[in-house]
Scaffold this active site. Structure first.
Site, PDB file in Angstrom:
ATOM      1  N   HIS A  98       0.775  -1.272   0.011  1.00 27.62           N
ATOM      2  CA  HIS A  98      -0.127   0.065   0.094  1.00 27.62           C
ATOM      3  C   HIS A  98       1.091   1.121   0.218  1.00 27.62           C
ATOM      4  O   HIS A  98       1.949   1.071  -0.038  1.00 27.62           O
ATOM      5  CB  HIS A  98      -1.146  -0.031   1.090  1.00 27.62           C
ATOM      6  N   ASP A 123      -1.910 -19.510  13.354  1.00 27.06           N
ATOM      7  CA  ASP A 123      -0.617 -19.911  13.604  1.00 27.06           C
ATOM      8  C   ASP A 123      -0.298 -19.286  15.252  1.00 27.06           C
ATOM      9  O   ASP A 123      -0.347 -18.355  15.683  1.00 27.06           O
ATOM     10  CB  ASP A 123       0.604 -19.451  12.887  1.00 27.06           C
ATOM     11  N   SER A 172       2.715  -5.156   7.029  1.00 27.14           N
ATOM     12  CA  SER A 172       2.246  -4.727   5.761  1.00 27.14           C
ATOM     13  C   SER A 172       3.511  -5.331   4.748  1.00 27.14           C
ATOM     14  O   SER A 172       4.470  -4.940   4.903  1.00 27.14           O
ATOM     15  CB  SER A 172       1.867  -3.202   5.565  1.00 27.14           C
TER      16      SER A 172
END
Length: 326
Positions: A149, A271, A286
């Site tokens: 992004h 997990d 990210s």
């Protein structure tokens, strides 16, 4: 200089890919620190200058405020703080051009000598520093993709207008564990002396540039949207030092993306090790590549703030399309 930095990163082109020629990328998951030099000098705030005739503040008296980008002073291009400081130190008045919401404006700011120091009433910056995750390296040309992004400037609230920039691999010191409504964050070293690559593009599909070397050699084919399935997958990311590990996720929904979007993949972290350390998706994750059936399918982009075990991802096909536009 070595310091710590907590990253807060949460805040289809016409190019075609020939499906008969499968693209291979090297998935990363490594932690990076980036420095973006802004295209102009960003005003981060103003202050009162008390002088012998009264008080001057450029926001009240010259209509310049936080988020404005100064691009010229006295008809001279302003590239950095040094350029602006030179004009401030050598003039009593500066005619400036500045950008606000993509509109060019003009005004004059006044300089007052207070205790033998030239005072403009401006706080400014010429760079943005942050932390994120490297998604992939293209072995054909050593281009990389990261973040998934755009980088938004906290002062302008808009995409950082980039003049140039650098990235560096840095160790992760720790993960601040999050909870619903309060995602965790990655705490990283910020040694920017050892430059590992440059930054050429800051876009809504991520940050792109040239990397000096690839720390891994195994390439994975990219998956196209119609090849991705709901179900088990993995992300590659680093939560301590420089050790990149695989962590289990479950892809819970897929949305077709034929327009400029970044939330095509919805996933849940399953997990236990990662959940115990981070609580879920966290700031600084990210860009972490998503792997399914030995193919790279996407990159982590956002957290679902109400339930941080869930996050969103960008299809790698769309991210790669943005890279090859340039």
């Amino acid at each position: 200089m070595l310091s710590t930095l907590a990253s807060i990163t949460f805040l289809i082109s016409s190019v075609t890919i020939n499906n008969n020629e499968r693209v291979y990328l090297i998935p990363s998951g490594e932690n990076i620190v980036f420095k973006m030099n802004t295209n102009g000098v960003v005003v981060t705030g103003t202050y009162d200058v008390k002088h012998d005739k009264g008080i001057y503040n450029p926001e009240r008296n010259s209509d310049i405020k936080r988020g404005d980008i100064i691009i010229s002073a006295n008809n001279k291009k302003i590239l950095n703080i040094n350029d602006l400081s030179h004009e401030i130190n050598n003039n009593n008045q500066i005619d400036i051009e500045y950008k606000r919401k993509n509109k060019i404006k003009k005004t004059s700011i006044y300089i007052y000598n207070v205790d033998n120091i030239s005072r403009s009433g401006l706080y400014v910056k010429d760079k943005v520093i942050g932390v994120g995750t490297m998604t992939y390296i293209d072995p054909k040309n050593m281009m990389y993709g990261a973040l998934g992004h755009e980088v938004i400037d906290n002062d302008t609230k808009e995409l950082v207008e980039l003049s140039n920039g650098t990235i560096s691999y840095n160790d992760v010191l720790s993960i601040k564990k999050g909870e619903n409504h309060h995602p965790g964050e990655k705490i990283s070293q910020t040694n920017l002396e050892n430059i590992d690559g440059n930054i050429l593009i800051n876009s809504n599909k991520g940050m792109f540039g040239k990397i000096n070397k690839a720390n891994k050699s195994k390439g994975y084919p990219i998956a196209y949207q119609n090849e991705i399935k709901e179900g088990k997958a993995k992300i590659l990311t680093c939560i301590k030092g420089d050790d990149v590990k695989e962590y289990d996720i479950e892809i819970t929904s897929l949305k077709k993306q034929n327009i400029d979007q970044t939330k095509g993949i919805t996933f849940k972290i399953t997990d236990n090790e990662l959940l115990n350390i981070s609580g879920g998706v966290y700031s600084g994750m990210s860009g972490s590549p998503i792997i399914q059936n030995n193919m790279i399918i996407g990159a982590v982009t956002h957290v679902l703030v109400d339930n941080i075990e869930y996050g969103y991802g960008l299809y790698i096909e769309n991210m790669y399309r943005k890279q090859i536009e340039f």
